[in-house]
Design a protein around this motif. Structure first.
Motif, PDB file in Angstrom:
ATOM      1  N   SER A 151       5.308   8.813   3.521  1.00 37.82           N
ATOM      2  CA  SER A 151       4.325   8.763   4.597  1.00 37.82           C
ATOM      3  C   SER A 151       4.532   9.953   5.518  1.00 37.82           C
ATOM      4  O   SER A 151       5.583  10.578   5.517  1.00 37.82           O
ATOM      5  N   ARG A 208       5.695   3.341   2.030  1.00 36.49           N
ATOM      6  CA  ARG A 208       4.355   2.865   1.719  1.00 36.49           C
ATOM      7  C   ARG A 208       4.266   2.747   0.209  1.00 36.49           C
ATOM      8  O   ARG A 208       5.028   3.367  -0.526  1.00 36.49           O
ATOM      9  N   THR A 265       2.228  -0.666   3.918  1.00 37.32           N
ATOM     10  CA  THR A 265       3.668  -0.785   4.119  1.00 37.32           C
ATOM     11  C   THR A 265       4.088  -2.191   3.709  1.00 37.32           C
ATOM     12  O   THR A 265       3.248  -3.087   3.565  1.00 37.32           O
ATOM     13  N   HIS A 325      -2.622   2.644   1.463  1.00 30.72           N
ATOM     14  CA  HIS A 325      -1.295   2.557   0.861  1.00 30.72           C
ATOM     15  C   HIS A 325      -0.448   1.750   1.837  1.00 30.72           C
ATOM     16  O   HIS A 325       0.164   2.308   2.738  1.00 30.72           O
TER      17      HIS A 325
END
Length: 161
Positions: free
Chosen positions: A84, A91, A46, A44
């Protein structure tokens, strides 16, 4: 119940253009590269990770442009924001199907988790409790913990004996 990795093969330019068109977004070169990056980066990512990949192909794209595009993807339903473990970094998850997230507090890894039985329990719980003045449309459970070694199963214990 299943834990599944979030990694897909690179979509074709036509598939990316179609996704953007269906979401009502113009298919600019920046958006195409940002969407492709979001879909192919593991886990996932950023915005910073997406930006790093995009600038390898188009160095003029700013981090602000990446954030704006990701926000427009969220608004259009192409992706979701995911909390997160560290809390401060956004994310993104390109998988918009119903699933939950297991977050490792040690490694910051976010693991997708699907369990129809858990989903039914949650739906039943809220149906029984009711939510005055609120109509739920979807849900996603976020569980923080730590990875542990898998416990031996009866089969593996017999094989080692």
């Amino acid at each position: 119940m299943s834990i599944h990795p979030h990694h897909q093969p690179a979509p074709t330019p036509e598939q990316l253009q179609q996704q953007l068109a269906e979401a009502g977004l113009r298919a600019t070169r920046q958006r195409l590269l940002i969407l492709e990056s979001l879909l192919v980066l593991p886990g996932h990512p950023t915005a910073e990770q997406v930006h790093q990949r995009v600038t390898g192909q188009l160095p003029s794209v700013s981090l602000g442009t990446v954030y704006k595009a990701l926000d427009s993807f969220v608004a259009a339903g192409l992706t979701r924001r995911v909390a997160s473990a560290e809390g401060s970094r956004r994310r993104y998850d390109a998988d918009c199907t119903e699933h939950h997230h297991l977050v490792c507090a040690d490694t910051q890894e976010i693991i997708d988790y699907c369990d129809p039985q858990l989903d039914e329990l949650i739906r039943g719980f809220f149906a029984a409790k009711g939510l005055p003045g609120f109509q739920a449309h979807s849900f996603s459970l976020h569980v923080t913990g730590s990875r542990v070694a898998d416990p031996p199963t009866a089969d593996s214990a017999q094989q080692s004996a």
